[in-house]
Design a protein around this motif. Structure first.
Motif, PDB file in Angstrom:
ATOM      1  N   GLY A 278       0.735  -1.255   0.000  1.00  9.84           N
ATOM      2  CA  GLY A 278       0.000   0.000   0.000  1.00  9.84           C
ATOM      3  C   GLY A 278       0.763   1.303   0.000  1.00  9.84           C
ATOM      4  O   GLY A 278       0.240   2.310   0.469  1.00  9.84           O
ATOM      5  N   CYS A 279       1.998   1.318  -0.527  1.00  9.95           N
ATOM      6  CA  CYS A 279       2.801   2.546  -0.533  1.00  9.95           C
ATOM      7  C   CYS A 279       3.370   2.789  -1.923  1.00  9.95           C
ATOM      8  O   CYS A 279       3.583   1.854  -2.689  1.00  9.95           O
ATOM      9  N   ASN A 280       3.659   4.054  -2.225  1.00  7.74           N
ATOM     10  CA  ASN A 280       4.321   4.364  -3.491  1.00  7.74           C
ATOM     11  C   ASN A 280       5.755   3.827  -3.472  1.00  7.74           C
ATOM     12  O   ASN A 280       6.231   3.301  -2.462  1.00  7.74           O
ATOM     13  N   SER A 281       6.473   3.973  -4.576  1.00  7.14           N
ATOM     14  CA  SER A 281       7.791   3.350  -4.707  1.00  7.14           C
ATOM     15  C   SER A 281       8.825   3.972  -3.785  1.00  7.14           C
ATOM     16  O   SER A 281       8.797   5.173  -3.489  1.00  7.14           O
ATOM     17  N   VAL A 282       9.754   3.140  -3.359  1.00  5.24           N
ATOM     18  CA  VAL A 282      10.887   3.610  -2.565  1.00  5.24           C
ATOM     19  C   VAL A 282      11.711   4.614  -3.365  1.00  5.24           C
ATOM     20  O   VAL A 282      12.149   5.645  -2.834  1.00  5.24           O
ATOM     21  N   ILE A 283      11.913   4.348  -4.646  1.00  2.81           N
ATOM     22  CA  ILE A 283      12.759   5.226  -5.455  1.00  2.81           C
ATOM     23  C   ILE A 283      12.145   6.625  -5.584  1.00  2.81           C
ATOM     24  O   ILE A 283      12.860   7.627  -5.571  1.00  2.81           O
ATOM     25  N   ALA A 284      10.814   6.709  -5.667  1.00  2.96           N
ATOM     26  CA  ALA A 284      10.171   8.024  -5.735  1.00  2.96           C
ATOM     27  C   ALA A 284      10.304   8.760  -4.409  1.00  2.96           C
ATOM     28  O   ALA A 284      10.617   9.957  -4.371  1.00  2.96           O
ATOM     29  N   THR A 285      10.064   8.059  -3.302  1.00  2.00           N
ATOM     30  CA  THR A 285      10.142   8.701  -1.991  1.00  2.00           C
ATOM     31  C   THR A 285      11.551   9.186  -1.681  1.00  2.00           C
ATOM     32  O   THR A 285      11.755  10.327  -1.241  1.00  2.00           O
ATOM     33  N   THR A 286      12.535   8.323  -1.918  1.00  3.59           N
ATOM     34  CA  THR A 286      13.910   8.718  -1.589  1.00  3.59           C
ATOM     35  C   THR A 286      14.415   9.823  -2.520  1.00  3.59           C
ATOM     36  O   THR A 286      15.197  10.682  -2.095  1.00  3.59           O
ATOM     37  N   THR A 287      13.949   9.827  -3.767  1.00  2.00           N
ATOM     38  CA  THR A 287      14.320  10.920  -4.672  1.00  2.00           C
ATOM     39  C   THR A 287      13.717  12.231  -4.191  1.00  2.00           C
ATOM     40  O   THR A 287      14.394  13.266  -4.151  1.00  2.00           O
ATOM     41  N   ALA A 288      12.448  12.207  -3.808  1.00  4.36           N
ATOM     42  CA  ALA A 288      11.797  13.420  -3.301  1.00  4.36           C
ATOM     43  C   ALA A 288      12.507  13.952  -2.067  1.00  4.36           C
ATOM     44  O   ALA A 288      12.659  15.171  -1.905  1.00  4.36           O
ATOM     45  N   MET A 289      12.978  13.050  -1.215  1.00  9.11           N
ATOM     46  CA  MET A 289      13.646  13.480   0.013  1.00  9.11           C
ATOM     47  C   MET A 289      14.989  14.149  -0.253  1.00  9.11           C
ATOM     48  O   MET A 289      15.496  14.888   0.592  1.00  9.11           O
ATOM     49  N   LYS A 290      15.560  13.894  -1.428  1.00  6.84           N
ATOM     50  CA  LYS A 290      16.822  14.539  -1.787  1.00  6.84           C
ATOM     51  C   LYS A 290      16.597  15.869  -2.511  1.00  6.84           C
ATOM     52  O   LYS A 290      17.541  16.628  -2.717  1.00  6.84           O
ATOM     53  N   LEU A 291      15.357  16.127  -2.897  1.00  3.99           N
ATOM     54  CA  LEU A 291      15.054  17.327  -3.669  1.00  3.99           C
ATOM     55  C   LEU A 291      14.313  18.392  -2.872  1.00  3.99           C
ATOM     56  O   LEU A 291      14.176  19.522  -3.340  1.00  3.99           O
ATOM     57  N   ALA A 292      13.800  18.032  -1.693  1.00  3.10           N
ATOM     58  CA  ALA A 292      12.939  18.962  -0.953  1.00  3.10           C
ATOM     59  C   ALA A 292      13.299  18.963   0.526  1.00  3.10           C
ATOM     60  O   ALA A 292      14.084  18.143   1.003  1.00  3.10           O
ATOM     61  N   ASP A 293      12.694  19.908   1.244  1.00  7.46           N
ATOM     62  CA  ASP A 293      12.842  19.947   2.702  1.00  7.46           C
ATOM     63  C   ASP A 293      11.759  19.124   3.394  1.00  7.46           C
ATOM     64  O   ASP A 293      11.935  18.695   4.527  1.00  7.46           O
ATOM     65  N   TRP A 294      10.642  18.940   2.699  1.00  7.74           N
ATOM     66  CA  TRP A 294       9.532  18.141   3.222  1.00  7.74           C
ATOM     67  C   TRP A 294       9.065  17.184   2.126  1.00  7.74           C
ATOM     68  O   TRP A 294       8.861  17.596   0.984  1.00  7.74           O
ATOM     69  N   THR A 295       8.895  15.928   2.488  1.00  7.32           N
ATOM     70  CA  THR A 295       8.286  14.942   1.595  1.00  7.32           C
ATOM     71  C   THR A 295       7.004  14.453   2.259  1.00  7.32           C
ATOM     72  O   THR A 295       7.037  13.957   3.391  1.00  7.32           O
ATOM     73  N   VAL A 296       5.888  14.638   1.559  1.00  5.21           N
ATOM     74  CA  VAL A 296       4.589  14.224   2.089  1.00  5.21           C
ATOM     75  C   VAL A 296       4.101  13.056   1.255  1.00  5.21           C
ATOM     76  O   VAL A 296       3.959  13.164   0.029  1.00  5.21           O
ATOM     77  N   THR A 297       3.865  11.929   1.898  1.00  7.60           N
ATOM     78  CA  THR A 297       3.419  10.740   1.187  1.00  7.60           C
ATOM     79  C   THR A 297       2.201  10.153   1.866  1.00  7.60           C
ATOM     80  O   THR A 297       1.848  10.550   2.990  1.00  7.60           O
ATOM     81  N   GLU A 298       1.523   9.230   1.177  1.00  4.73           N
ATOM     82  CA  GLU A 298       0.336   8.606   1.756  1.00  4.73           C
ATOM     83  C   GLU A 298       0.453   7.093   1.677  1.00  4.73           C
ATOM     84  O   GLU A 298       1.204   6.560   0.859  1.00  4.73           O
ATOM     85  N   ALA A 299      -0.267   6.423   2.546  1.00  2.00           N
ATOM     86  CA  ALA A 299      -0.353   4.963   2.534  1.00  2.00           C
ATOM     87  C   ALA A 299      -1.825   4.591   2.526  1.00  2.00           C
ATOM     88  O   ALA A 299      -2.643   5.242   3.167  1.00  2.00           O
ATOM     89  N   GLY A 300      -2.153   3.538   1.816  1.00  2.00           N
ATOM     90  CA  GLY A 300      -3.549   3.247   1.502  1.00  2.00           C
ATOM     91  C   GLY A 300      -4.422   2.846   2.670  1.00  2.00           C
ATOM     92  O   GLY A 300      -3.973   2.305   3.681  1.00  2.00           O
ATOM     93  N   PHE A 301      -5.722   3.119   2.508  1.00  2.00           N
ATOM     94  CA  PHE A 301      -6.783   2.761   3.457  1.00  2.00           C
ATOM     95  C   PHE A 301      -6.465   3.270   4.871  1.00  2.00           C
ATOM     96  O   PHE A 301      -5.789   4.274   5.034  1.00  2.00           O
TER      97      PHE A 301
END
Length: 557
Positions: A278-301
């Motif tokens: 129920g989560c988006n990809s690790v590669i997307a999350t870790t990339t976002a964390m290297k590009l921003a000061d805040w990474t906001v993600t969601e997990a299903g249900f």
């Protein structure tokens, strides 16, 4: 009041190269899919600094009801609001599956003025990732049957082929099939079946892989069948990992789109949280964390499913540690948990709200067990009354010790979630996360299931047959004992009974089946009546989806 699709169509989208520049991604690192969608080049990602500076915020929710909660909408609203108050935020979401789009749930791009665009493309074929995952999965299935057909050099037991074909559509008639019927040239006749693509191990591997090398190694480990003496046969044994990686190479590049407010959003991968992790990809999350000061993600249900798996599976494998969790609730949904019928939800009922608060309270208590600070987002609906909102905010603070912030991002966009953004920044600034998974790697598999059942679901016991217990023991002896468990159960309740609203206790969690996902690195534990290939409702959403005379799409919501 305009609909989600009307709001999306009225939005003025910026060129995706501008959105990428805002996130620090140069144009030459983009693989463009038109003017408003791009994939990020894997070589650019590989060259990003190893250090992760971004604060990681997980958005989860109370147990779903037909009244709606708005988790994705709140994720987008919070990310927009963080950017609005001067922070630098990137959001990470999952890609929608065609099953829900044409089935019950509809689209998954947020809503109102807190949604991602272009909405129709995102909800339909997007960049073709799901088609690539489906094709890769079914190539592996074909290679297994092909080995069986050409003399069976691996000594595959046809009764012990465990790898199933997939389709990204709800089709209950494919759950169990007989394949290879007819002439001998059609292959070995055997019992088989389909899962929905988002429940597949290929999807799980895709979302948990750190890069293409890790993807290939994980694919190679997938157990596809067994010999008569129960020796495992892997994807590597049928020489599948190279060709599957070729099919998945482009798909592994994270997709970049934008919110209506112009914030960068990665949408990549899409496992269901009631079936998969129920989560988006690790590669997307870790990339976002290297590009921003805040990474906001969601997990299903609800937090009992997506958030638990985010903490115990994704964070465990990726080395992530969330700084805060936002639990989304609505007055409407809490009143349903308190016993109100959906048809009556527009009527004020403070007592039903108070009764339903036990569901929110359970989720707050559960998230705190992971050592992460919590704030509640009250996703506002037009029929919510001042008395109901005051009751909810007062009770959450008094009974559970956390703040509940009213949010109007659906109607007002970033401005409507500014209070939530400031609350999150304040919470992270004054309360450090002490993140820890719920259970250690060394705990036996059945005990891991029992820990989740008792600590998160508040079950009294777990019901498992002797055959299931034996299977779990055999997997432990084979070296899979340190795997986390991925429990597949109904999303509508803490129990395995989808009609048990509120916060039931004293129930039994019945295990129907267990599956080894050796490539993904976890054990799937299927409970109750949950199906890994959903069916369509009596009147599916597809009945209202059509092309208008001018060629625009109508009916996706």
């Amino acid at each position: 009041m305009p609909s989600d699709i009307e709001i999306a169509r009225a939005a003025k989208l910026k060129p995706i190269v501008e959105i990428a520049a805002k996130a620090g991604v140069p144009e030459d690192a983009l693989h463009l899919h038109g003017k408003h969608i791009a994939k990020i080049d894997d070589r650019f990602i590989a060259e990003l600094p190893k250090r992760q500076n971004a604060k990681l915020v997980l958005v989860t929710a109370i147990s779903p009801t037909p009244a709606g909660e708005g988790k994705t909408t709140t994720t987008v609203g919070l990310g927009d609001a963080l950017n609005h108050i001067g922070e630098k935020a990137v959001m990470c979401l999952r890609e929608p599956s065609l099953g829900p789009v044409f089935g019950v749930k509809g689209g998954a791009a947020g809503g109102g003025h807190a949604q991602v665009v272009p909405m129709e493309q995102i909800n339909l074929h997007f960049t073709g990732d799901f088609h690539a995952i489906t094709s890769a999965n079914n190539l592996l299935a074909a290679l297994v049957d092909n080995s069986l057909y050409w003399g069976n050099p691996l000594n595959i037991d046809p009764r012990r082929i465990v790898f199933r074909r997939v389709l990204d559509m709800n089709d209950r008639t494919l759950r169990q099939i007989i394949s290879g019927v007819g002439a001998p040239t059609n292959g070995y006749t055997r019992e088989a079946g389909f899962d929905i693509t988002v429940a597949s191990e290929i999807m799980a591997v895709f979302c948990l892989a750190r890069d293409l090398k890790d993807l290939e190694e994980r694919i190679a480990r997938i157990v596809v069948a067994y010999t008569p003496d129960k020796k495992p046969i892997t994807a590597k044994d049928v020489d599948a990992q190279g060709s599957l990686c070729v099919l998945l190479r482009d798909a592994m590049r994270p997709n970049l789109v934008q919110s209506i407010d112009g914030s960068p959003v990665f949408i990549h991968g899409g496992p269901f949280a009631n079936i998969a992790h129920g989560c988006n990809s690790v590669i997307a999350t870790t990339t976002a964390m290297k590009l921003a000061d805040w990474t906001v993600t969601e997990a299903g249900f609800g937090a009992d499913l997506g958030a638990e798996k985010f903490m115990d599976i994704k964070c465990r494998f990726a080395g992530l540690a969330p700084d805060a969790v936002v639990i989304v609730a609505t007055v409407r949904a809490l009143k349903m948990h308190g016993g109100m019928a959906k048809t009556d939800l527009s009527t004020e009922n403070v007592e039903a709200l108070k009764t339903g608060l036990v569901n929110l309270g359970r989720h707050i208590e559960n998230v705190k067990k992971f050592g992460v600070p919590v704030v509640v987002a009250i996703n506002h609906f037009y029929a919510d009354t001042d008395a109901e909102i005051e009751t909810l905010q007062t009770a959450v603070k008094a009974d559970f010790g956390v703040d509940a912030v009213i949010c109007r991002h659906w109607a007002e966009g970033a401005k409507g979630a500014e209070g939530l953004a400031r609350a999150v920044v304040d919470l992270v600034g004054r309360q450090a996360s002490d993140f820890r998974p719920l259970y250690p790697d060394e705990m036996p598999l059945l005990q891991k299931v029992e820990t989740i059942a008792k600590e998160i679901y508040r079950a009294d016991k777990v019901q498992a047959s002797a055959a299931i217990k034996k299977q779990l023991k055999e997997w432990e002896e084979a070296g899979y004992g340190k795997f986390p468990v991925c429990i597949a159960k109904t999303q509508n309740s803490f129990s395995a009974d989808p009609t048990a609203y509120g916060a039931p206790t004293g129930h039994t969690l019945p295990i129907r089946e267990v599956r080894l996902s050796a490539g993904a690195g976890f054990i799937v534990v299927i409970c109750g009546d949950l199906m890994t290939m959903p069916g369509l409702p009596k009147v599916p959403a597809s009945a209202n989806i059509k092309l208008l005379e001018d060629g625009t799409i109508d009916g996706i919501a």
